[in-house]
Design an enzyme around this catalytic site. Structure first.
Site: not given
Ligand code: CAA
Length: 261
Positions: A70, A115, A118, A138
């Site tokens: 992200a 992300g 993911e 993260e």
């Protein structure tokens, strides 16, 4: 066949029912911001309505990254309620991707972090170029995975391996990702396109209704106790015999010809 603008943050190309989506922010290593999430939503609006769809293949622009996570510069500004909305929106789009009635495959061409990992986990399976790097870093940023990583990673690689990766933030190479079952196959990065072509041909040849039903049996069944999951399989197996594909597939076998689905 070009449905998305080539300069869009999610470029897409459709060829005979197989769509290739390319996350396209190479200067930020294809990091996922709201613009990318929105472009994925727009793509899904079309893909969910595409009756001729046979498969979706996802990769990142350039030769360095699949998706490096992200967007950290964007997340840096978020309040807790905004973070909830950002993650919720991304989770919804990844669930829609996962539940498309066709195989959705990640072609991991480089960094696949946070992300990005993911996103790959929301795909039915992933294959990787030999330069790929995976991780859920993260905790090194003071947060946890928010796009499904704490839930899909243990389902894919088992809880102990997922706990090790998520709590240390350690990055692993493609060979290690293969060993733990995070990816199905590793190949020289230049061969990802050939893999995509071969897979596309396989997907076009198989019965689309049966493929969608098989995905439903797996995903719905994995959420249930074995007995009810087996009952679900029996029902969906029987359903196949009520459609045209079973008659055509079996007739083609007996007549020693290719099936026409
Ligand atoms: N968000 C925003 N920008 C990113 C980014 C990210 N996740 N990853 C890379 N970039 C940007 C860099 O800031 C850099 O931009 P500038 O050229 O403007 O400085 C550009 O992409 C190139 O990156 P680097 O110069 O850092 O390239 P490198 O080869 O030295 O390092 C890397 C590559 C190891 C992948 C490094 O970029 C990195 O560690 N990126 C962050 C990885 C990360 O922590 N991802 C998880 C994010 S958190 C998350 O995803 C939360 C969630 O679950 C929802």
């Amino acid at each position: 066949d070009h449905l998305g603008a080539a300069d869009s943050v999610v470029a897409w190309h459709r060829h005979e029912g197989v769509v290739r989506l390319t996350v396209n922010r190479p200067k930020a290593l294809n990091a996922l911001n709201e613009e990318v999430i929105e472009a994925l939503e727009t793509a899904l609006d079309a893909l969910e309505r595409d009756a001729e769809l046979r498969g979706v293949l996802i990769s990142g622009a350039g030769d360095k990254a699949f998706v490096a996570g992200a967007d950290i510069t964007r997340m840096r500004e978020l309040t807790a309620p905004e973070a909830r909305a950002f993650a919720g929106r991304a989770q919804t789009v990844l669930k829609r991707l996962e539940r498309l009635p066709v195989p959705v495959v990640a072609l991991v061409n480089g960094f696949c972090l946070g992300g990005g990992c993911e996103l790959a986990l929301a795909c039915d399976w992933a294959v990787a170029g030999d330069n790929a790097v995976f991780g859920q870093p993260e905790v090194q940023l003071g947060i946890i995975p928010g796009f499904g990583g704490t839930q899909r990673l243990p389902r894919r690689v088992g809880p102990a391996m997922a706990l090790e990766l998520v709590t240390t933030g350690r990055k692993i190479d493609a060979a290690e990702a293969l060993r733990i079952g995070l990816v199905n196959q590793v190949m020289p990065q230049a061969e990802l396109d050939t893999y995509a072509e071969t897979l596309g041909d396989e997907l076009r040849a198989s019965a689309p209704g049966a493929v969608g039903t098989a995905k439903r049996a797996l995903y719905d069944g994995m959420e249930q106790p074995l007995d009810s999951a087996l009952a679900l399989e029996t029902g969906l197996f029987a359903l196949c015999f009520a459609g045209d594909e079973q008659a055509e597939g079996m007739a083609a076998f007996v007549e020693k010809r290719p099936a026409r689905f």
